[in-house]
Scaffold this motif. Structure first.
Motif, PDB file in Angstrom:
ATOM      1  N   TRP A  78     -79.349 -23.827  -6.158  1.00 20.54           N
ATOM      2  CA  TRP A  78     -79.554 -22.381  -6.243  1.00 20.54           C
ATOM      3  C   TRP A  78     -79.810 -21.779  -4.857  1.00 20.54           C
ATOM      4  O   TRP A  78     -79.499 -20.604  -4.622  1.00 20.54           O
ATOM      5  CB  TRP A  78     -80.733 -22.075  -7.174  1.00 20.54           C
ATOM      6  CG  TRP A  78     -80.376 -22.070  -8.627  1.00 20.54           C
ATOM      7  CD1 TRP A  78     -80.736 -22.996  -9.566  1.00 20.54           C
ATOM      8  CD2 TRP A  78     -79.570 -21.116  -9.325  1.00 20.54           C
ATOM      9  NE1 TRP A  78     -80.198 -22.687 -10.797  1.00 20.54           N
ATOM     10  CE2 TRP A  78     -79.483 -21.531 -10.684  1.00 20.54           C
ATOM     11  CE3 TRP A  78     -78.904 -19.961  -8.933  1.00 20.54           C
ATOM     12  CZ2 TRP A  78     -78.768 -20.822 -11.638  1.00 20.54           C
ATOM     13  CZ3 TRP A  78     -78.189 -19.243  -9.897  1.00 20.54           C
ATOM     14  CH2 TRP A  78     -78.125 -19.673 -11.228  1.00 20.54           C
ATOM     15  N   ALA A  81     -88.532 -29.062  -3.826  1.00 23.48           N
ATOM     16  CA  ALA A  81     -87.248 -28.354  -3.748  1.00 23.48           C
ATOM     17  C   ALA A  81     -87.460 -26.874  -3.448  1.00 23.48           C
ATOM     18  O   ALA A  81     -86.750 -26.282  -2.627  1.00 23.48           O
ATOM     19  CB  ALA A  81     -86.472 -28.529  -5.046  1.00 23.48           C
ATOM     20  N   LEU A  82     -88.463 -26.264  -4.094  1.00 22.87           N
ATOM     21  CA  LEU A  82     -88.762 -24.848  -3.838  1.00 22.87           C
ATOM     22  C   LEU A  82     -89.213 -24.628  -2.399  1.00 22.87           C
ATOM     23  O   LEU A  82     -88.822 -23.641  -1.759  1.00 22.87           O
ATOM     24  CB  LEU A  82     -89.846 -24.359  -4.805  1.00 22.87           C
ATOM     25  CG  LEU A  82     -89.405 -24.081  -6.246  1.00 22.87           C
ATOM     26  CD1 LEU A  82     -90.616 -23.881  -7.141  1.00 22.87           C
ATOM     27  CD2 LEU A  82     -88.493 -22.855  -6.298  1.00 22.87           C
ATOM     28  N   TRP A  85     -96.617 -28.779  -8.915  1.00 19.24           N
ATOM     29  CA  TRP A  85     -95.227 -28.574  -9.328  1.00 19.24           C
ATOM     30  C   TRP A  85     -94.344 -29.803  -9.124  1.00 19.24           C
ATOM     31  O   TRP A  85     -93.158 -29.767  -9.454  1.00 19.24           O
ATOM     32  CB  TRP A  85     -94.629 -27.383  -8.580  1.00 19.24           C
ATOM     33  CG  TRP A  85     -95.223 -26.075  -8.996  1.00 19.24           C
ATOM     34  CD1 TRP A  85     -96.009 -25.830 -10.088  1.00 19.24           C
ATOM     35  CD2 TRP A  85     -95.088 -24.825  -8.315  1.00 19.24           C
ATOM     36  NE1 TRP A  85     -96.366 -24.507 -10.143  1.00 19.24           N
ATOM     37  CE2 TRP A  85     -95.816 -23.851  -9.069  1.00 19.24           C
ATOM     38  CE3 TRP A  85     -94.447 -24.411  -7.158  1.00 19.24           C
ATOM     39  CZ2 TRP A  85     -95.900 -22.523  -8.688  1.00 19.24           C
ATOM     40  CZ3 TRP A  85     -94.515 -23.084  -6.771  1.00 19.24           C
ATOM     41  CH2 TRP A  85     -95.244 -22.146  -7.528  1.00 19.24           C
ATOM     42  N   ARG A 137     -90.189 -30.487  -8.237  1.00 21.64           N
ATOM     43  CA  ARG A 137     -89.704 -29.105  -8.257  1.00 21.64           C
ATOM     44  C   ARG A 137     -90.318 -28.308  -7.102  1.00 21.64           C
ATOM     45  O   ARG A 137     -89.658 -27.486  -6.471  1.00 21.64           O
ATOM     46  CB  ARG A 137     -90.104 -28.476  -9.602  1.00 21.64           C
ATOM     47  CG  ARG A 137     -89.393 -27.210  -9.968  1.00 21.64           C
ATOM     48  CD  ARG A 137     -89.595 -26.914 -11.459  1.00 21.64           C
ATOM     49  NE  ARG A 137     -90.868 -27.468 -11.922  1.00 21.64           N
ATOM     50  CZ  ARG A 137     -91.865 -26.736 -12.420  1.00 21.64           C
ATOM     51  NH1 ARG A 137     -91.759 -25.446 -12.518  1.00 21.64           N
ATOM     52  NH2 ARG A 137     -92.978 -27.324 -12.842  1.00 21.64           N
ATOM     53  N   SER A 154     -81.031 -29.185  -8.901  1.00 22.13           N
ATOM     54  CA  SER A 154     -80.735 -27.898  -9.539  1.00 22.13           C
ATOM     55  C   SER A 154     -81.343 -26.744  -8.739  1.00 22.13           C
ATOM     56  O   SER A 154     -80.724 -25.689  -8.586  1.00 22.13           O
ATOM     57  CB  SER A 154     -81.255 -27.880 -10.982  1.00 22.13           C
ATOM     58  OG  SER A 154     -82.654 -28.090 -11.019  1.00 22.13           O
ATOM     59  N   ILE A 155     -82.539 -26.955  -8.184  1.00 24.60           N
ATOM     60  CA  ILE A 155     -83.182 -25.918  -7.362  1.00 24.60           C
ATOM     61  C   ILE A 155     -82.527 -25.837  -5.990  1.00 24.60           C
ATOM     62  O   ILE A 155     -82.275 -24.743  -5.467  1.00 24.60           O
ATOM     63  CB  ILE A 155     -84.696 -26.198  -7.250  1.00 24.60           C
ATOM     64  CG1 ILE A 155     -85.343 -26.059  -8.623  1.00 24.60           C
ATOM     65  CG2 ILE A 155     -85.354 -25.248  -6.253  1.00 24.60           C
ATOM     66  CD1 ILE A 155     -86.793 -26.494  -8.692  1.00 24.60           C
ATOM     67  N   GLU A 175     -83.825 -32.287 -11.505  1.00 20.70           N
ATOM     68  CA  GLU A 175     -84.845 -31.258 -11.258  1.00 20.70           C
ATOM     69  C   GLU A 175     -84.823 -30.818  -9.804  1.00 20.70           C
ATOM     70  O   GLU A 175     -84.931 -29.620  -9.500  1.00 20.70           O
ATOM     71  CB  GLU A 175     -86.228 -31.803 -11.631  1.00 20.70           C
ATOM     72  CG  GLU A 175     -87.295 -30.734 -11.709  1.00 20.70           C
ATOM     73  CD  GLU A 175     -88.616 -31.258 -12.254  1.00 20.70           C
ATOM     74  OE1 GLU A 175     -89.483 -30.431 -12.574  1.00 20.70           O
ATOM     75  OE2 GLU A 175     -88.773 -32.504 -12.352  1.00 20.70           O
ATOM     76  N   TYR A 176     -84.650 -31.782  -8.902  1.00 18.45           N
ATOM     77  CA  TYR A 176     -84.623 -31.484  -7.458  1.00 18.45           C
ATOM     78  C   TYR A 176     -83.344 -30.739  -7.077  1.00 18.45           C
ATOM     79  O   TYR A 176     -83.379 -29.663  -6.470  1.00 18.45           O
ATOM     80  CB  TYR A 176     -84.744 -32.788  -6.671  1.00 18.45           C
ATOM     81  CG  TYR A 176     -84.837 -32.601  -5.173  1.00 18.45           C
ATOM     82  CD1 TYR A 176     -86.028 -32.192  -4.579  1.00 18.45           C
ATOM     83  CD2 TYR A 176     -83.741 -32.841  -4.352  1.00 18.45           C
ATOM     84  CE1 TYR A 176     -86.132 -32.012  -3.210  1.00 18.45           C
ATOM     85  CE2 TYR A 176     -83.831 -32.672  -2.980  1.00 18.45           C
ATOM     86  CZ  TYR A 176     -85.020 -32.257  -2.409  1.00 18.45           C
ATOM     87  OH  TYR A 176     -85.102 -32.080  -1.051  1.00 18.45           O
TER      88      TYR A 176
END
Length: 461
Positions: free
Chosen positions: A145, A199-200, A193, A196, A141-142, A138-139
């Motif tokens: 990106w 990471a965002l 969140w 996630r 993958s963001i 989850e961490y």
């Protein structure tokens, strides 16, 4: 005239003043850079729990690889830009800048695509258990990106330094770190969140830093400009960039390998909680050691200039002064580690008492020889500053790779989890002894060279 005054300052101003002046911006920059990772772990630890910290910890080797490629292109381009500007070849410097930017974007996009495509096997390889894997995926993958933002913000920020604007470069990192610190609790606690959100917060902060850097070069403030004609890669330019940046790139890759081996050993001998604990220990160690790397950056031009000018007494004084300051910093860190280990670990998670107990034990054992690390790091850097990169690389790798990897692989067979913790001080001790031998011989050589120079001056008079 400015260059003359600058050279005169390096060769004549008191070394303690020079060291303070050159080191402080670097120390601030290093600490800010470290805060990205540390702040994420603090908020994730308190908002998600120990498995969240473990998820970031097993992701860290991949993040080091992303940073390694940023250093490969960023540092390689920066050195080449500085050389071209020194030669008065501004157009060629802009060509390097354009090629460097394209490489940073292209490589980061390729790494993101590969990482996202093979995320599961990569996370398993890096030490993620079945429990930790969802958090790590989850961490990362963001993060993947947004890897292009890190590449531009971190890599091209070096180009700003090459122009002679270290304060603006420092401001780039400050903007990102402060924004990350604000967004982390907002996304994790207010919006709920979880990992996630962390990471965002990271990629949004890096995006702002990247936009700041691009605006600097596209606006009117920079000496060098991004021009469309320079965005076409040239084999000769790319080859030079990669050749110059290969040394720091190799060091970062080695750090990634070591972290991967460490995580896998922790998974075998201590489980997910041990990975979380060591993730916290490494964060605390990073905060303590970052000022030492800042001192190294500040000392390097002073040592290099005076070595070239054959002012060997100033070289020796700068080295000893840098070692003394570095030792004071690590000793203060050591006192905190020994006196309040539970409180330091609790910053990252106040609820999990087992994590606090294990983390405090790990912190005290792994960093038991912290007082000698400052001397070792500065000693290794000295050889880089005087143009002896082989000595510098050997001494740096002796602590981070050559001794540490065998110790991590062998000691746990006899001492289980404590064996992994003991690998740290064993590596610190052996590398410090080696550094002491090298530095002792070098300082004696400096004394001899200074006497010979003095005798020649006396004869000339």
């Amino acid at each position: 005239m400015k260059n003359t005054d600058h050279a005169k300052q390096l060769g004549e101003e008191k070394t303690y003043k020079l060291l303070f002046k050159f080191s402080m911006p670097a120390i601030v920059g290093m600490l800010v850079n470290a805060l990205y990772n540390v702040v994420d772990r603090i908020f994730i630890g308190n908002g998600v729990g120990s498995l969240g910290i473990a998820g970031i910890t097993v992701s860290f080797p991949f993040m080091i690889i992303l940073m390694a490629f940023g250093m490969l292109v960023g540092i390689g381009s920066t050195s080449l830009i500085s050389i071209k500007l020194g030669e008065g070849k501004r157009a060629e410097a802009e060509a390097v800048l354009g090629n460097g930017m394209v490489l940073l974007i292209g490589i980061s996009l390729c790494l993101s695509a590969l990482g996202l495509l093979f995320l599961d096997p990569v996370m398993h390889l890096l030490g993620a258990s079945a429990s930790v894997l969802p958090y790590a995926k989850e961490y990362m993958s963001i993060i993947l990106w947004g890897a292009v933002f890190q590449a531009v913000g971190f890599g091209m920020n070096n180009f700003i330094r090459a122009e002679g604007n270290p304060r603006i470069a420092m401001l780039t990192m400050l903007i990102g770190a402060v924004l990350n610190t604000i967004l982390d609790p907002l996304f994790i606690f207010v919006f709920g969140w979880g990992i996630r959100g962390a990471a965002l917060a990271t990629i949004l902060s890096q995006a702002v830093s990247a936009a700041w850097v691009l605006q600097y070069f596209l606006g009117g403030r920079s000496l060098l400009k991004i021009r469309r004609k320079n965005l076409q890669l040239k084999v000769a330019t790319v080859g030079k960039i990669l050749a110059i940046g290969s040394a720091p790139f190799a060091m970062q890759l080695a750090a990634s390998v070591v972290t991967t081996i460490l995580n896998n050993s922790l998974s075998i001998y201590g489980g997910d909680l041990a990975i979380s604990a060591m993730g916290i220990v490494n964060s605390i160690a990073m905060l303590i050691l970052m000022p030492i790397f800042g001192i190294n950056q500040g000392a390097q031009p002073i040592i290099g200039y005076n070595y070239g000018a054959q002012k060997f007494d100033r070289v020796k004084h700068t080295v000893i002064l840098a070692m003394a300051v570095a030792t004071c910093i690590v000793c203060m860190g050591f006192i905190l580690v020994m006196l309040i280990p539970q409180q330091l670990i609790a910053f990252f998670n106040r609820e999990d008492q087992e994590l606090i107990r294990l983390g405090a034990h790990a912190l005290q054992v792994f960093l038991i020889l912290l007082p000698i690390i400052g001397f070792q790091i500065v000693g290794a850097n000295y050889f880089q500053a005087v143009g002896k990169p082989k000595h510098a690389m050997f001494l740096s790798l002796s602590r981070q790779v050559i001794v540490l990897i065998p110790a991590v692989l062998v000691l746990p067979r006899f001492f289980q989890f404590d064996g992994i913790l003991m690998a740290g001080p064993v590596s610190d001790l052996v590398s410090s002894i080696l550094t002491g031998i090298f530095v002792y011989k070098e300082l004696n050589s400096l004394d001899k060279k200074q006497r010979q120079r003095y005798e020649l001056q006396m004869q000339a008079e």
